[in-house]
Write an enzyme that holds these catalytic residues in place. Structure first.
Site, PDB file in Angstrom:
ATOM      1  N   THR A 117     -64.977  11.001 -32.109  1.00  0.00           N
ATOM      2  CA  THR A 117     -64.331  11.960 -31.221  1.00  0.00           C
ATOM      3  C   THR A 117     -65.428  12.742 -30.516  1.00  0.00           C
ATOM      4  OG1 THR A 117     -62.382  12.163 -32.637  1.00  0.00           O
ATOM      5  CG2 THR A 117     -62.777  13.950 -31.075  1.00  0.00           C
ATOM      6  N   LEU A 135     -65.974  17.517 -35.629  1.00  0.00           N
ATOM      7  CA  LEU A 135     -65.206  16.446 -34.999  1.00  0.00           C
ATOM      8  C   LEU A 135     -65.523  15.137 -35.706  1.00  0.00           C
ATOM      9  CD1 LEU A 135     -65.781  17.243 -31.196  1.00  0.00           C
ATOM     10  CD2 LEU A 135     -63.768  17.808 -32.573  1.00  0.00           C
ATOM     11  N   ASP A 136     -64.557  14.222 -35.703  1.00  0.00           N
ATOM     12  CA  ASP A 136     -64.790  12.885 -36.251  1.00  0.00           C
ATOM     13  C   ASP A 136     -65.955  12.227 -35.510  1.00  0.00           C
ATOM     14  OD1 ASP A 136     -62.584  13.256 -37.872  1.00  0.00           O
ATOM     15  OD2 ASP A 136     -61.223  12.163 -36.548  1.00  0.00           O
ATOM     16  N   ARG A 137     -66.573  11.285 -36.165  1.00  0.00           N
ATOM     17  CA  ARG A 137     -67.728  10.585 -35.599  1.00  0.00           C
ATOM     18  C   ARG A 137     -67.449  10.045 -34.196  1.00  0.00           C
ATOM     19  NH1 ARG A 137     -72.406   7.969 -37.043  1.00  0.00           N
ATOM     20  NH2 ARG A 137     -72.843   6.019 -35.972  1.00  0.00           N
TER      21      ARG A 137
END
Length: 303
Positions: free
Chosen positions: A144, A140-142
């Protein structure tokens, strides 16, 4: 299927639907084990039937005891670090599902980086006497939050990687977006590529990689001019949901990279649920990931 860990060995009772199959059938077809792993097991006599090393073309019988040398001691691959925010949703001998908090990378992006979810998982493994590489199946993105799967050995990793690629792992997200979406549900099929004008941004591009997202409206907030959306990824491109929703004209709240307004401290995107079949036992696993923001960003906006 009944399985148990016996030291470095996986022990299982042969189920009725494996009767008549051979060890080679199980490794190559039932598990689709990578060739390198199969070769290593063959060289090291890493498969035993009822306590004995046998020819791999021997037919199996119901309730035979099959042992596979699976839990091999490995370096973690990242530095263990105690991070009190670690929230584990599911764990057994084969996989772990963790709930990633905001402002945390899934794994290190540079040498000796600390503070990532992978560092926390490594510490958790170390504290529980598990010595295996930390293998994330997706990320996951930082900024998210939500559910992330980790495999605890090479075979689980290979099986889960394949199932993710074949869209057999269902990932459901919640996002709060700007604007009122009138279409109750839909599918976004738009390829995504790099934005040559920005080092980290992605954009919809005909020359990009295929990207498909499905969505349905959960709730609209007319006074706030916002919509809560449930989304599922059918592919796993970088920033996929953020790019697709921005492309439709409904950027995520807080996602300033893709046109969202900074009304919350991060993009309002959460991996809320994950559903899959267990890689070894095939049991159904369904995980719900609670929100982790303090103060909460979804709750504050949904008043």
């Amino acid at each position: 299927m009944l399985t148990k860990k016996a030291g470095e060995w996986l022990e299982l009772s042969v189920p009725r639907d494996w009767e008549g199959l051979t060890i080679e059938d199980i490794l190559k077809n039932a598990w689709s084990m990578p060739k390198q792993m199969i070769h290593q097991l063959r060289m090291e006599k890493g498969v035993r039937l009822n306590g004995e090393s046998i020819y791999w073309n021997t037919p199996l019988a119901h309730n035979d005891k099959l042992r596979v040398h699976l839990f091999i001691e490995e370096d973690y691959g990242v530095q263990p670090e105690y991070i009190p925010e670690l929230n584990i949703l599911f764990e057994d001998d084969h996989l772990l599902i963790a709930n990633k908090p905001p402002r945390m990378d899934t794994h290190p992006n540079e040498e000796n980086q600390l503070g990532t979810l992978a560092n926390a998982i490594a510490y958790h493994f170390q504290a529980n006497g598990v010595f295996t590489k930390v293998r994330h199946i997706h990320r996951l993105d930082r900024d998210t939050t939500g559910a992330v799967i980790f495999a605890k050995h090479k075979l689980a990793s290979a099986i889960l990687d394949r199932r993710l690629e074949k869209r057999e792992i269902k990932r459901t997200y919640l996002a709060l977006v700007h604007g009122i979406i009138k279409q109750k549900k839909g599918t976004i099929d738009a390829a995504i590529g790099r934005d040559r004008h920005h080092p980290t941004r992605r954009r919809v591009s005909q020359r990009g990689q295929k990207a498909i997202t499905t969505f349905k409206v959960v709730q609209t907030f007319v006074n706030k001019k916002m919509t809560l959306v449930e989304l599922e990824l059918l592919t796993g491109r970088t920033h996929q949901i953020r790019v697709h929703m921005s492309h439709l004209g409904y950027p995520l709240a807080g996602d300033t990279l893709y046109g969202g307004q900074p009304i919350v401290p991060r993009q309002a995107l959460h991996a809320a649920r994950i559903s899959l079949e267990h890689p070894l036992t095939n049991e159904k696993i369904n995980c719900e990931a609670p929100f982790l923001d303090h103060p909460p960003i979804f709750d504050n906006l949904l008043v």
